[in-house]
Design a protein around this motif. Structure first.
Motif, mmCIF file in Angstrom:
data_model
loop_
_atom_site.group_PDB
_atom_site.id
_atom_site.type_symbol
_atom_site.label_atom_id
_atom_site.label_comp_id
_atom_site.label_asym_id
_atom_site.label_seq_id
_atom_site.Cartn_x
_atom_site.Cartn_y
_atom_site.Cartn_z
ATOM 1 N N PRO A 1 63.740 -17.852 -10.733
ATOM 2 C CA PRO A 1 65.079 -17.964 -10.624
ATOM 3 C C PRO A 1 65.649 -17.563 -9.267
ATOM 4 O O PRO A 1 65.248 -16.327 -8.828
ATOM 5 C CB PRO A 1 65.671 -17.333 -11.791
ATOM 6 C CG PRO A 1 64.681 -17.065 -13.002
ATOM 7 C CD PRO A 1 63.297 -17.109 -12.095
ATOM 8 N N THR A 2 66.702 -18.178 -9.085
ATOM 9 C CA THR A 2 67.403 -17.934 -7.866
ATOM 10 C C THR A 2 68.884 -17.480 -7.983
ATOM 11 O O THR A 2 69.788 -17.690 -6.980
ATOM 12 C CB THR A 2 67.614 -19.105 -6.819
ATOM 13 O OG1 THR A 2 68.276 -20.124 -7.443
ATOM 14 C CG2 THR A 2 66.081 -19.408 -6.489
ATOM 15 N N PHE A 3 69.163 -16.901 -9.224
ATOM 16 C CA PHE A 3 70.434 -16.327 -9.624
ATOM 17 C C PHE A 3 70.154 -15.057 -10.274
ATOM 18 O O PHE A 3 69.148 -14.871 -11.136
ATOM 19 C CB PHE A 3 71.027 -17.398 -10.622
ATOM 20 C CG PHE A 3 72.470 -16.779 -11.108
ATOM 21 C CD1 PHE A 3 73.551 -16.944 -10.610
ATOM 22 C CD2 PHE A 3 72.237 -16.189 -12.573
ATOM 23 C CE1 PHE A 3 74.803 -16.591 -11.115
ATOM 24 C CE2 PHE A 3 73.544 -15.828 -13.084
ATOM 25 C CZ PHE A 3 74.754 -15.934 -12.425
ATOM 26 N N LEU B 1 69.153 -27.562 -10.063
ATOM 27 C CA LEU B 1 70.381 -26.671 -10.320
ATOM 28 C C LEU B 1 70.711 -26.704 -11.652
ATOM 29 O O LEU B 1 71.430 -26.002 -12.376
ATOM 30 C CB LEU B 1 71.597 -27.117 -9.287
ATOM 31 C CG LEU B 1 71.249 -26.792 -7.928
ATOM 32 C CD1 LEU B 1 72.589 -27.144 -7.193
ATOM 33 C CD2 LEU B 1 71.079 -25.302 -7.727
ATOM 34 N N TYR C 1 69.311 -21.915 -17.327
ATOM 35 C CA TYR C 1 68.809 -20.728 -17.368
ATOM 36 C C TYR C 1 70.001 -19.370 -17.357
ATOM 37 O O TYR C 1 69.717 -18.501 -18.208
ATOM 38 C CB TYR C 1 68.177 -20.295 -16.001
ATOM 39 C CG TYR C 1 67.773 -18.998 -15.671
ATOM 40 C CD1 TYR C 1 66.707 -18.212 -16.094
ATOM 41 C CD2 TYR C 1 68.413 -18.259 -14.627
ATOM 42 C CE1 TYR C 1 66.353 -16.895 -16.010
ATOM 43 C CE2 TYR C 1 68.161 -16.802 -14.504
ATOM 44 C CZ TYR C 1 67.179 -16.345 -15.163
ATOM 45 O OH TYR C 1 66.938 -14.926 -14.845
ATOM 46 N N GLU D 1 68.623 -24.319 -13.592
ATOM 47 C CA GLU D 1 69.440 -22.896 -13.392
ATOM 48 C C GLU D 1 70.479 -22.930 -14.204
ATOM 49 O O GLU D 1 70.845 -21.575 -14.766
ATOM 50 C CB GLU D 1 69.965 -23.063 -11.908
ATOM 51 C CG GLU D 1 70.560 -21.592 -11.526
ATOM 52 C CD GLU D 1 71.235 -21.619 -10.214
ATOM 53 O OE1 GLU D 1 70.351 -20.705 -9.238
ATOM 54 O OE2 GLU D 1 72.131 -22.083 -9.801
ATOM 55 N N ARG E 1 73.275 -15.318 -5.495
ATOM 56 C CA ARG E 1 71.955 -16.585 -5.207
ATOM 57 C C ARG E 1 71.451 -16.470 -4.078
ATOM 58 O O ARG E 1 72.165 -15.919 -2.990
ATOM 59 C CB ARG E 1 72.953 -17.860 -5.478
ATOM 60 C CG ARG E 1 73.178 -18.624 -6.896
ATOM 61 C CD ARG E 1 73.902 -19.826 -6.737
ATOM 62 N NE ARG E 1 73.986 -20.188 -8.312
ATOM 63 C CZ ARG E 1 75.122 -19.858 -9.079
ATOM 64 N NH1 ARG E 1 75.894 -19.317 -8.512
ATOM 65 N NH2 ARG E 1 74.959 -20.371 -10.127
#
Length: 334
Positions: A156-158, A230, A236, A233, A145
């Protein structure tokens, strides 16, 4: 030196006696094992947490069985139902589960595992008082992350971490899930005025309805994630892994299932969660305001939800026990 030798011999004698005791003890044949995560106070007679209603339904005549390495004692009744509180979070719960699985007092080779607890839910999918059955369990934490401002805007940040493919998600037995859902539909779910009022603060229709039974992905993370970002996320990640829609956020199920899988597989795992909060605030409150609500602005409905969980879980448990000759060796055709 003499004192050291004395303690060593005491330890050896203790191990020998304990081992001999276990060897002479016929293991308890466990048919259903109920794993709750926490209790608020005592197992009966006060405000109920996740285990109290299970205890009052199945274990009031049972003596506590101490298990070295587990957070709490295990209780078993004469019908083959056992249960315990394992502790909150991945480490505590999975450590307790492993200690119980490895203890020679119990034979869990044929057991069905009911992982039972409270959860959060996105307001677009659920409401307070819902009881959800997991079709998939996903570990929210196994990945990379980064801060949103350090990546592409809106992206996306993952990213999944390589090498964890076999433990980052579990698809539970679809035939068992279908059976549980069928049995759960006979359970009467309670609602509360406070939960209704809280849900009415949201514009999403799902948040404003009465409680019901749902099936979807349970997202396991040690982080109490909050807010629409979140929550998106989590959805996602579920989509990225090819799982069903994310419907419940909790802290233990994927970790406990990893432990069970090492010894017994995942085909008899049932993850049951009751929704006691939303994973984000309404459109008129910030995420921090939702995390730290003003007096009188909490969700409510906790009391009713922990009852709902056991109402559903008991339908499943009682059916398995009553029809053990059918369920012992395989899950019946649906």
């Amino acid at each position: 030196m003499g004192k050291q030798l004395f303690y060593t011999w005491c330890f050896i004698a203790l191990v020998f006696v304990s081992g001999k005791s276990h060897a002479n003890h016929k293991p308890i044949e466990v048919k259903v094992f109920v794993a709750a995560m926490f209790e608020i106070g005592e197992n009966t007679g006060d405000k109920a947490g996740e285990f109290q209603h299970w205890y009052e339904r199945y274990f009031t005549d049972s003596k506590p069985i101490f298990v070295s390495g587990a957070k709490s004692s295990v209780y078993c009744n004469e019908s083959g139902v056992c249960g315990s509180t394992l502790g909150m979070g991945k480490v505590a719960s999975s450590a307790s589960m492993l200690a119980i699985l490895l203890n020679p007092l119990f034979n869990l080779d044929k057991a069905y595992f009911v992982l039972s607890g409270v959860a959060g839910t996105p307001p677009s999918k659920g409401t307070i008082g819902d009881v959800t059955l997991a079709s998939w369990l996903i570990d929210y934490d196994l990945g990379h992350r980064w801060a949103p401002e350090e990546g592409k805007l809106g992206a996306p940040t993952f990213m999944p971490r390589k090498g964890y493919e076999d433990i980052r998600r579990y698809q539970l037995n679809s035939q068992l899930v279908a059976w549980c859902y069928k049995l759960a539909l006979n359970a009467k779910l309670k609602d509360s005025k406070s939960a209704q009022a809280y849900g009415a603060r949201y514009t999403q229709q799902q948040a404003r309805r009465s409680p019901k039974i749902l099936i979807g992905t349970h997202m396991t993370g040690d982080t109490f994630f909050h807010g629409p970002g979140l929550s998106a996320e989590a959805q996602y990640i579920a989509s990225l892994y090819g799982a069903d829609d994310y419907i419940a956020t909790e802290m233990e199920a994927a970790a406990i299932t990893q432990v069970i899988n090492r010894l017994h597989g995942t085909q008899r795992v049932i993850s049951l969660r009751g929704s006691v909060n939303f994973d984000q605030g309404n459109e008129n409150e910030s995420t921090l305001a939702h995390l730290d609500p003003a007096p009188g602005e909490t969700a409510g409905g906790f009391t009713e939800t922990v009852e709902n969980i056991v109402s559903v879980g008991a339908k499943i448990t009682d059916h398995i026990i009553a029809n053990w000759d059918v369920w012992k060796d395989k899950i019946p055709e649906f």
